[in-house]
Design a protein around this motif. Sequence first.
Motif, PDB file in Angstrom:
ATOM      1  N   VAL A 228      -6.815  56.031   5.409  1.00  0.00           N
ATOM      2  CA  VAL A 228      -6.538  55.066   4.346  1.00  0.00           C
ATOM      3  C   VAL A 228      -6.849  53.656   4.832  1.00  0.00           C
ATOM      4  CG1 VAL A 228      -4.721  54.047   2.924  1.00  0.00           C
ATOM      5  CG2 VAL A 228      -4.810  56.517   3.220  1.00  0.00           C
ATOM      6  N   ARG A 229      -6.392  53.338   6.043  1.00  0.00           N
ATOM      7  CA  ARG A 229      -6.672  52.011   6.601  1.00  0.00           C
ATOM      8  C   ARG A 229      -8.172  51.755   6.703  1.00  0.00           C
ATOM      9  NH1 ARG A 229      -6.182  51.208  12.914  1.00  0.00           N
ATOM     10  NH2 ARG A 229      -7.938  52.635  12.623  1.00  0.00           N
ATOM     11  N   ASN A 230      -8.900  52.729   7.232  1.00  0.00           N
ATOM     12  CA  ASN A 230     -10.331  52.533   7.416  1.00  0.00           C
ATOM     13  C   ASN A 230     -11.041  52.353   6.082  1.00  0.00           C
ATOM     14  OD1 ASN A 230      -9.701  52.927  10.074  1.00  0.00           O
ATOM     15  ND2 ASN A 230     -10.603  54.975  10.216  1.00  0.00           N
ATOM     16  N   MET A 231     -10.648  53.127   5.078  1.00  0.00           N
ATOM     17  CA  MET A 231     -11.250  52.992   3.753  1.00  0.00           C
ATOM     18  C   MET A 231     -10.970  51.618   3.171  1.00  0.00           C
ATOM     19  SD  MET A 231     -10.265  52.967   0.296  1.00  0.00           S
ATOM     20  CE  MET A 231      -8.720  53.859   0.221  1.00  0.00           C
ATOM     21  N   LEU A 232      -9.711  51.179   3.237  1.00  0.00           N
ATOM     22  CA  LEU A 232      -9.354  49.879   2.680  1.00  0.00           C
ATOM     23  C   LEU A 232     -10.093  48.751   3.391  1.00  0.00           C
ATOM     24  CD1 LEU A 232      -5.518  50.452   2.278  1.00  0.00           C
ATOM     25  CD2 LEU A 232      -7.167  50.199   0.415  1.00  0.00           C
ATOM     26  N   ALA A 233     -10.156  48.824   4.701  1.00  0.00           N
ATOM     27  CA  ALA A 233     -10.788  47.753   5.472  1.00  0.00           C
ATOM     28  C   ALA A 233     -12.298  47.739   5.270  1.00  0.00           C
ATOM     29  CB  ALA A 233     -10.449  47.909   6.952  1.00  0.00           C
ATOM     30  N   ASN A 234     -12.925  48.899   5.389  1.00  0.00           N
ATOM     31  CA  ASN A 234     -14.384  48.950   5.419  1.00  0.00           C
ATOM     32  C   ASN A 234     -15.027  48.987   4.044  1.00  0.00           C
ATOM     33  OD1 ASN A 234     -14.309  49.060   8.260  1.00  0.00           O
ATOM     34  ND2 ASN A 234     -14.078  51.288   8.229  1.00  0.00           N
ATOM     35  N   GLN A 235     -14.400  49.647   3.091  1.00  0.00           N
ATOM     36  CA  GLN A 235     -15.043  49.863   1.806  1.00  0.00           C
ATOM     37  C   GLN A 235     -14.497  48.987   0.678  1.00  0.00           C
ATOM     38  OE1 GLN A 235     -15.722  54.075   0.779  1.00  0.00           O
ATOM     39  NE2 GLN A 235     -15.114  54.610   2.850  1.00  0.00           N
ATOM     40  N   VAL A 236     -13.252  48.534   0.798  1.00  0.00           N
ATOM     41  CA  VAL A 236     -12.657  47.756  -0.289  1.00  0.00           C
ATOM     42  C   VAL A 236     -12.595  46.271   0.066  1.00  0.00           C
ATOM     43  CG1 VAL A 236     -10.605  47.404  -1.712  1.00  0.00           C
ATOM     44  CG2 VAL A 236     -11.357  49.730  -1.145  1.00  0.00           C
ATOM     45  N   PHE A 237     -11.840  45.924   1.099  1.00  0.00           N
ATOM     46  CA  PHE A 237     -11.640  44.506   1.432  1.00  0.00           C
ATOM     47  C   PHE A 237     -12.701  43.959   2.376  1.00  0.00           C
ATOM     48  CE2 PHE A 237      -7.459  46.019   0.078  1.00  0.00           C
ATOM     49  CZ  PHE A 237      -7.140  45.045  -0.852  1.00  0.00           C
ATOM     50  N   LYS A 238     -13.428  44.875   3.024  1.00  0.00           N
ATOM     51  CA  LYS A 238     -14.540  44.493   3.898  1.00  0.00           C
ATOM     52  C   LYS A 238     -14.075  43.526   4.985  1.00  0.00           C
ATOM     53  CE  LYS A 238     -17.516  45.350  -0.032  1.00  0.00           C
ATOM     54  NZ  LYS A 238     -18.344  44.793  -1.106  1.00  0.00           N
ATOM     55  N   VAL A 239     -13.038  43.955   5.699  1.00  0.00           N
ATOM     56  CA  VAL A 239     -12.476  43.205   6.819  1.00  0.00           C
ATOM     57  C   VAL A 239     -12.364  44.162   8.001  1.00  0.00           C
ATOM     58  CG1 VAL A 239     -11.190  41.622   5.326  1.00  0.00           C
ATOM     59  CG2 VAL A 239     -10.097  43.738   6.125  1.00  0.00           C
ATOM     60  N   PRO A 240     -12.172  43.654   9.216  1.00  0.00           N
ATOM     61  CA  PRO A 240     -11.963  44.557  10.357  1.00  0.00           C
ATOM     62  C   PRO A 240     -10.716  45.417  10.163  1.00  0.00           C
ATOM     63  CG  PRO A 240     -12.426  42.313  11.099  1.00  0.00           C
ATOM     64  CD  PRO A 240     -12.208  42.232   9.623  1.00  0.00           C
ATOM     65  N   GLU A 241     -10.715  46.616  10.750  1.00  0.00           N
ATOM     66  CA  GLU A 241      -9.549  47.492  10.634  1.00  0.00           C
ATOM     67  C   GLU A 241      -8.279  46.823  11.153  1.00  0.00           C
ATOM     68  OE1 GLU A 241     -12.501  48.625  11.822  1.00  0.00           O
ATOM     69  OE2 GLU A 241     -12.808  50.747  11.278  1.00  0.00           O
ATOM     70  N   SER A 242      -8.433  45.933  12.110  1.00  0.00           N
ATOM     71  CA  SER A 242      -7.270  45.252  12.672  1.00  0.00           C
ATOM     72  C   SER A 242      -6.561  44.366  11.659  1.00  0.00           C
ATOM     73  CB  SER A 242      -7.686  44.406  13.882  1.00  0.00           C
ATOM     74  OG  SER A 242      -8.666  43.448  13.501  1.00  0.00           O
ATOM     75  N   LYS A 243      -7.226  44.071  10.548  1.00  0.00           N
ATOM     76  CA  LYS A 243      -6.629  43.235   9.509  1.00  0.00           C
ATOM     77  C   LYS A 243      -5.839  44.054   8.481  1.00  0.00           C
ATOM     78  CE  LYS A 243      -8.144  39.140  10.749  1.00  0.00           C
ATOM     79  NZ  LYS A 243      -7.184  38.064  11.118  1.00  0.00           N
ATOM     80  N   VAL A 244      -5.802  45.372   8.660  1.00  0.00           N
ATOM     81  CA  VAL A 244      -5.092  46.243   7.722  1.00  0.00           C
ATOM     82  C   VAL A 244      -4.187  47.195   8.500  1.00  0.00           C
ATOM     83  CG1 VAL A 244      -5.302  47.957   5.872  1.00  0.00           C
ATOM     84  CG2 VAL A 244      -7.025  46.152   6.106  1.00  0.00           C
ATOM     85  N   ARG A 245      -2.961  47.291   8.068  1.00  0.00           N
ATOM     86  CA  ARG A 245      -2.008  48.249   8.638  1.00  0.00           C
ATOM     87  C   ARG A 245      -1.531  49.171   7.526  1.00  0.00           C
ATOM     88  NH1 ARG A 245       4.137  46.789  10.691  1.00  0.00           N
ATOM     89  NH2 ARG A 245       4.649  48.831  11.614  1.00  0.00           N
ATOM     90  N   VAL A 246      -1.415  50.448   7.824  1.00  0.00           N
ATOM     91  CA  VAL A 246      -0.877  51.411   6.869  1.00  0.00           C
ATOM     92  C   VAL A 246       0.300  52.119   7.518  1.00  0.00           C
ATOM     93  CG1 VAL A 246      -1.324  53.528   5.562  1.00  0.00           C
ATOM     94  CG2 VAL A 246      -3.067  51.737   5.681  1.00  0.00           C
ATOM     95  N   VAL A 247       1.403  52.160   6.786  1.00  0.00           N
ATOM     96  CA  VAL A 247       2.623  52.803   7.269  1.00  0.00           C
ATOM     97  C   VAL A 247       3.020  53.880   6.273  1.00  0.00           C
ATOM     98  CG1 VAL A 247       5.028  52.490   7.957  1.00  0.00           C
ATOM     99  CG2 VAL A 247       3.359  50.650   8.358  1.00  0.00           C
ATOM    100  N   SER A 248       3.150  55.096   6.770  1.00  0.00           N
ATOM    101  CA  SER A 248       3.613  56.217   5.949  1.00  0.00           C
ATOM    102  C   SER A 248       4.799  56.844   6.654  1.00  0.00           C
ATOM    103  CB  SER A 248       2.493  57.245   5.767  1.00  0.00           C
ATOM    104  OG  SER A 248       2.934  58.335   4.988  1.00  0.00           O
ATOM    105  N   GLN A 249       5.950  56.804   6.010  1.00  0.00           N
ATOM    106  CA  GLN A 249       7.156  57.333   6.648  1.00  0.00           C
ATOM    107  C   GLN A 249       7.449  58.726   6.083  1.00  0.00           C
ATOM    108  OE1 GLN A 249       9.912  53.993   7.968  1.00  0.00           O
ATOM    109  NE2 GLN A 249       9.033  53.053   6.162  1.00  0.00           N
ATOM    110  N   ASP A 250       8.640  59.030   5.695  1.00  0.00           N
ATOM    111  CA  ASP A 250       8.907  60.357   5.145  1.00  0.00           C
ATOM    112  C   ASP A 250       8.172  60.518   3.825  1.00  0.00           C
ATOM    113  OD1 ASP A 250      10.597  61.351   7.169  1.00  0.00           O
ATOM    114  OD2 ASP A 250      12.257  60.166   6.388  1.00  0.00           O
ATOM    115  N   VAL A 251       7.539  61.645   3.662  1.00  0.00           N
ATOM    116  CA  VAL A 251       6.761  61.939   2.463  1.00  0.00           C
ATOM    117  C   VAL A 251       7.450  63.082   1.727  1.00  0.00           C
ATOM    118  CG1 VAL A 251       4.534  62.714   1.563  1.00  0.00           C
ATOM    119  CG2 VAL A 251       4.624  61.183   3.544  1.00  0.00           C
ATOM    120  N   GLY A 252       7.810  62.838   0.500  1.00  0.00           N
ATOM    121  CA  GLY A 252       8.522  63.842  -0.279  1.00  0.00           C
ATOM    122  C   GLY A 252       7.612  64.894  -0.868  1.00  0.00           C
ATOM    123  N   GLY A 253       6.865  65.566  -0.014  1.00  0.00           N
ATOM    124  CA  GLY A 253       5.926  66.585  -0.460  1.00  0.00           C
ATOM    125  C   GLY A 253       4.560  65.990  -0.723  1.00  0.00           C
TER     126      GLY A 253
END
Length: 780
Positions: A228-253
């Motif tokens: 998700v981070r790589n897609m957002l950074a490279n394909q959407v916002f066009k910024v380095p991956e270091s400029k985007v953080r993705v956090v996914s904690q407990d997932v309810g299914g």
Amino acid sequence: MKFGVGQPVRRFEDTRLLRGKGRFQDDIHLPGQLYTVFVRSQHAHARIRSIDTAAAQAIPGVVAIYTGADYAADGLGMPKATMPRKKADGSPMFAPQRPALVVDRARYVGDPLAMVIAQTLAQAKDAAELVAVDYEALPSVTSTALAAQPDAPRVWDENPDNISHTYERGDRAATEAAFARAHRIVRRRYVISRVHAQYMEPRGALGTYDAGEDRLTLYADVNYPHRVRNMLANQVFKVPESKVRVVSQDVGGGFGLKGWQYVEHRLTLWAARKLERPVRWTCERSETLMADEHGRDNIGDIELALDADGTIIGLRLAMLANIGAYIGSDRQLLTPFGMIGTVVGVYRIPAAYVRIDAVLSNTNPTAPYRGAGRPEAIYLIERAMEAAAAEMGIDPIALRRRNIIPPAMMPYKNPLGPLYDCGAFEKNMDMALQAADQAGFAARRAEAARRGRLRGFGLANAIEQAAGPQPEYAEIRFNPGGTAMLMLGTKTHGQGHETAFKQILHERLGIDPRDVQYIEGDTDRVAFGMGSAGSRSMVIGGAALVLASDKIVAKGKTIAAHMLEAAVADIVFAENKFTVAGTDRAVSLKQVAMAAFQPARLPTGTEPGFYEHATFSPTHDTYPNSCHVCEVEVDPETGNVQLMSYAVVDDVGTVINPLTLKGQIHGGVAQGVGQVLMEQVVFDPDSGQLLTGSFMDYAMPRADTMCDIAVTSQPVPTRHNPLGAKGAGEAGCVGALPAVMIAVMNALAPLGVTELDMPATGDRVWQAIRAARAGAAPPA
């Protein structure tokens, strides 16, 4: 070992989850957050003449309302499919990208048109109702079969036949030759319905922007945070991956449908950056089927060519696969195209050819849902086996036995490409028949008849292609006090990863699980990861953990040798201790870990610290396999189907935890049962309106739908990874679809019912019975 591989360890994570201490998407709140609601298309297909937001803007608390024109003006990108695909004539695949917000034309009910952001959720909802959209309704098509017809409404004007692309596998010439010499050809059409994952917690996204660091952070319940981070950074916002953080904690299914390219992810981040405040979106249950991707939805015309003795010599499959209105990424190309290679099942079929037409329609895009093409493939071959047995007057178990691949033929390359490296398929079947007491079925059927019930027996042999060759990351990081942190690039969404990975670590290093902190789901804390999908986590993530553990042992031997004044070659590691061979002189792993942070206690040239990482990338897929046996009873007066017994014999390779494995199998079976007996996403054929938008309309299995499920493991470990694991996440669902439906058809056979497609609801079964008695066609 108490917590080692193969032990039925209770899940460590359950302590906090059962006490209400989990941290799910809806538990995450940030100071100053705003709330967003999406205005979604009311039409399956419509030209958007205008969007008037003036009245909505006047609602107190409204901060902003954005449309597709605003998104386009900011120059943000859109993900796109990259897999090589072509149309039947060789021209490029027609792969329409999915807009974040529709600008000119909506193409399914629920297509997002505008984003309303307010101080409170109530204000955002009130304002959203006042956004005035001027629609010009257009003809729509939601049916898979009808969308492929020449006179169907066009989903995209630029694509004249609604076919995105055509995918082929196998040797067409060899298959045609086999059919030309066949004694009998058996043809059937099977419809596999559209379903939705219906996870416990609907999706959500919370985006925030740090202007000081010029950095975006997304909190989302996703399976693959790094992707998700790589897609957002490279394909959407066009910024380095270091400029985007993705956090996914407990997932309810998740079950595959909480993917990595939903538009709400980029939209909440985009809005957060524009407003410099966190923006939160929570999908409500009534919105899920409009907002989410769906699963399955295909039609398969399958043919078997057989010799006079019932030996299968060829298989042909022509399939229509509904991929919805858009191809937002390669996810839309994975099901069933990527997994159709196992449609030959566990049978030695020398020639096979498959052609799949990807059909665009005015529906939500489809994507991987538990099994991701595997259940569809096995459903087709196993139902075709039953049909062939009936036409040739051969017992269906005998027909399977006659054609099953024996262990002596392993490794076996099937005619569509997959290489089955190991397995004992006939043994699975024999064990399942014994566990299900096949010998006593006739008596049970007679007893049911005395009660006015129809009893049916269904068996399905299943195999799946799992854990494809993609890398995965594991890191073991000891603290100076001797405890450890374990970091994995996979992402649990209910499977019990923390427990299983701690078991592997305990098996390799002897560490008490209570001394291990498990970390995942945060792109800032875990260096790399491909996430969880396709039964890959234990196979590839577990293998990476084995490699990282081996590195810890190797460095530990160097340090221990120095501490014990011995040669490194004389040090052996076992049961959490480094010992000088042939002596009782030893130091514990914890002592070595603590010494590693004290330079004075290290041999010359040894780097201080005790942390190792590894990335494992397999060279081959794995092939979990199983045999499912189901018995049902049907009430001919109502059509109601009741599960009476269910037995599974599975080979998932090395079993990490038999307790959680049974949970996985039980859950997968329940999802398969749900699809066969009641679940279906239904659209009105004329308007394209979603008719099953809530649990009032979309039926779900309950506890009283199920019966006891007996699970027996029959592992044949693979040699393609250090653990010998094959994967278990999809296993229950892969075999359940055909086993349950075959049992239903077996129950109805004495009444003359020969054709029925899922879901086998009471109404549809009752209609099929009436049609058979009247000599009419079954319900469509």
